[in-house]
Design an enzyme around this catalytic site. Sequence first.
Site, short mmCIF file in Angstrom:
data_model
loop_
_atom_site.label_atom_id
_atom_site.label_comp_id
_atom_site.label_asym_id
_atom_site.label_seq_id
_atom_site.Cartn_x
_atom_site.Cartn_y
_atom_site.Cartn_z
N LYS A 116 1.03 -1.27 0.06
CA LYS A 116 -0.09 -0.27 -0.14
C LYS A 116 0.88 1.35 -0.09
CE LYS A 116 -3.33 -2.69 -0.01
NZ LYS A 116 -3.93 -3.30 -1.33
N LYS A 158 -1.13 2.51 8.87
CA LYS A 158 -1.64 1.54 8.13
C LYS A 158 -0.42 0.53 7.79
CE LYS A 158 -5.40 3.94 5.59
NZ LYS A 158 -6.04 4.66 4.27
N GLY A 165 -8.82 -2.68 5.51
CA GLY A 165 -9.31 -2.53 6.70
C GLY A 165 -8.40 -3.31 7.76
N GLU A 200 -1.17 8.45 7.81
CA GLU A 200 -1.76 9.35 7.27
C GLU A 200 -2.54 10.31 8.01
OE1 GLU A 200 -4.17 7.18 4.58
OE2 GLU A 200 -2.81 7.06 2.89
N LYS A 201 -2.89 11.40 7.76
CA LYS A 201 -3.93 11.96 8.26
C LYS A 201 -5.41 11.45 8.22
CE LYS A 201 -5.90 16.05 10.05
NZ LYS A 201 -5.58 16.76 11.51
N LYS A 237 -18.39 -4.76 2.71
CA LYS A 237 -19.53 -3.80 1.83
C LYS A 237 -20.99 -4.70 2.05
CE LYS A 237 -16.21 -2.13 -1.24
NZ LYS A 237 -15.35 -2.39 -2.19
N GLU A 288 -6.73 2.96 -2.19
CA GLU A 288 -6.21 1.69 -2.77
C GLU A 288 -6.77 1.37 -4.20
OE1 GLU A 288 -7.26 -1.57 -0.10
OE2 GLU A 288 -6.74 -0.73 1.78
N ARG A 292 -8.60 -6.50 -9.70
CA ARG A 292 -9.56 -7.84 -9.97
C ARG A 292 -10.91 -7.21 -10.41
NH1 ARG A 292 -9.64 -6.90 -4.44
NH2 ARG A 292 -12.06 -6.32 -3.72
C1 MV4 Z 1 -8.86 5.85 6.03
C2 MV4 Z 1 -9.93 6.38 6.45
C3 MV4 Z 1 -9.80 7.91 6.93
N1 MV4 Z 1 -8.52 8.38 6.75
N2 MV4 Z 1 -7.82 6.51 5.69
C4 MV4 Z 1 -10.60 1.34 5.59
C5 MV4 Z 1 -10.01 0.39 4.68
C6 MV4 Z 1 -8.84 0.63 4.09
N3 MV4 Z 1 -9.05 0.67 2.60
C7 MV4 Z 1 -8.52 2.12 4.46
N4 MV4 Z 1 -9.74 2.57 5.16
C8 MV4 Z 1 -9.87 3.72 5.78
N5 MV4 Z 1 -8.82 4.39 5.55
C9 MV4 Z 1 -7.66 7.83 6.20
N6 MV4 Z 1 -6.24 8.57 5.93
C10 MV4 Z 1 -10.77 5.58 6.90
C11 MV4 Z 1 -10.85 4.21 6.62
C12 MV4 Z 1 -12.23 3.60 6.98
C13 MV4 Z 1 -13.19 3.35 5.70
C14 MV4 Z 1 -12.87 3.59 4.29
C15 MV4 Z 1 -14.02 3.28 3.62
C16 MV4 Z 1 -14.93 2.49 4.01
C17 MV4 Z 1 -15.21 1.98 5.30
C18 MV4 Z 1 -14.17 2.59 6.13
C19 MV4 Z 1 -14.61 2.27 7.66
C20 MV4 Z 1 -13.36 2.53 8.43
C21 MV4 Z 1 -12.13 3.14 8.22
#
Ligand code: MV4
Length: 451
Positions: A116, A158, A165, A200-201, A237, A288, A292
Site C-alpha cells: 500500500k 496502516k 481495513g 496518514e491524516k 460492503k 487503494e 481484480r
Molecule cells: C482511511 C480512513 C480515514 N482516513 N484513511 C478502511 C479500509 C482501507 N481501505 C482504508 N480505510 C480507511 N482509510 C484515512 N487516511 C478511513 C478508512 C475507513 C473506511 C474506508 C472506507 C470504507 C469504510 C471505512 C471504515 C473505516 C475506516
Amino acid sequence: MFKKILIANRGEIALRIIRTCREMGIKTVAVYSVADKESLHVRFADEAVCIGAASSADSYLNIPRIIAAAEITNADAIHPGYGFLSENAEFSAICEEYGIKFIGASADAINAMGDKATAKDYMKKAGVPVVPGSQGLLSSLDEGIKVAEEIGYPVIIKATAGGGGRGMRIINNKETFKKAWDDARRESKAAFGNDAMYLEKFVVEPRHVEIQVFGDGKGGACHLSERDCTIQRRHQKLVEETPSPVLTTELRDEMGQAALAATAFINYEGAGTIEFLVDKFGKFYFMEMNTRIQVEHPITEEVTGFDLVKEQIKTAAGIPISGRNYYPKKYAMECRINAEDPAKDFRPSPGKITQLHVPGGHGVRVDTHVYAGYVIPPFYDSMIAKLIVTGQSREEVIVRMKRALDEFVIEGVKTTIPFHRKLMDDEQFNKGIFTTKFLETFDFSDLPKSI
Ligand code: MV4
C-alpha cells in the site's frame, strides 16, 4: 480469442464467468473442492475437475492443482474471479510461465498495488491526490510521533501489507500512539509476516467511492464512472450504488481523470478499481487499487450496458475496450444477500436452503449460485446472492429494491434480507446522506419480519 477458460473460483462469480464464456463461444472448465460437488458452477461448465478437500488452502488456493487442471484440460486462460488467487502475484506469474493467460493483473501490477505504501507512492507520482502523511514507510515509533505532530491528530497508521481495513489503527493523541503502534505492528506481523507501517491524516467520516477502470497495458485507459460503497460493516460492503449521491458531474470528471492517470501511469492491463475517500468538503483522496473484478461490478454493468467480464476477456485477448469514458444514464443498487444473522452480529448461518423464491420483473437481476435444496458449506464466504436493481432515479431504485426484497424467500438459513429491508426505509439512507460510520449506530435488534 481463447478457446477454453478455466475458472479458478466458486459460487456466483464462477457462474457469472461461465455465462459470459457461453455467450462468447468459449468452453469452460470448473474446478471444485469436495464440498462443492453439488454446486451449479460444476454443472454449468463444460468440464469440471475436483482439485481437493473442502478447505480453501487445499482447493481454490492450491496453485499446483489448479495449474495441473488447466494443463490436463488444455485451457488457454484462467479467470480467477475475486478473492482466492485473484490478487496473488505468484499465481499470475506462474500462469504466465506455463503459457496460460491470466485474466487479471500482471504480477508486477499486483505487487505494486498490493504494497500500500508503494501504491500510494505511484499515485503521488501519477498526480493523483493522496492523503497527507509520512513520506513512505515509518522507520521508527519516534518518527511516527513526529509526523503526527506535524500534520495534527487524528492520524491513522496502516500496514503496508494490509488493505481492506486490516492492520490499521486510528490515533487521537500522542499518549495513545505507542500502544496503537505496537498493536498494529504485532497484528500485521502475524497476519502478513510484514510489520512495515505508514501514516496518514485521518479523514473523519468519509464516503467510499471507487472508479471502475480498464487499461490496455500500454498506457491507454478508460473509466466507467463510480460506485459508492459507503454502506459497510467492519469493512464488509453490504450495499453499493451508482451514481454516488454525493458526486457532482464536475467531481465525477475529476475523480475519473485521476483514476485514468493512475491506470495509465502503471501501464495497467484489464479491469481495475481505484478506491477513493471523499470527505465532507468534496475533496477526494486515493485509498487503494483493486486489481481484480469486484463483487459489485454488476451495478456498473447495469448503468453502462457493458458486460465487464466480457471486456476483461477481450482485453486479455488483446482487444481492449474503446478509449472513451462512460457515464451512468441510469441508477443501480446492489444488496449483498449473505447467509448471516444480522440480529446476531452477522454470525454466519450455513446449512440447507429448504425453500427458495428469487425475485424478478423489470429492473431486477439476481446473481446467485444457490437453489432450493442447496447446502451452503461453512468453509467459504457467506455471500449467497447479489440482488441488483436498476431504475431511472435513486427513488425508483429504492422502491424497486423494497419490492424485490419483499419477494425474496430464503428459508432454512438466516440472511441479511431483513437488514436490507430496514435500511431501505431508513430516512438518512433515503436522503443519500451518510458516511462510513452509518452502520455503527444502526439498530440491528428490531429487524422487520418477512411478509
Ligand atoms: C482511511 C480512513 C480515514 N482516513 N484513511 C478502511 C479500509 C482501507 N481501505 C482504508 N480505510 C480507511 N482509510 C484515512 N487516511 C478511513 C478508512 C475507513 C473506511 C474506508 C472506507 C470504507 C469504510 C471505512 C471504515 C473505516 C475506516
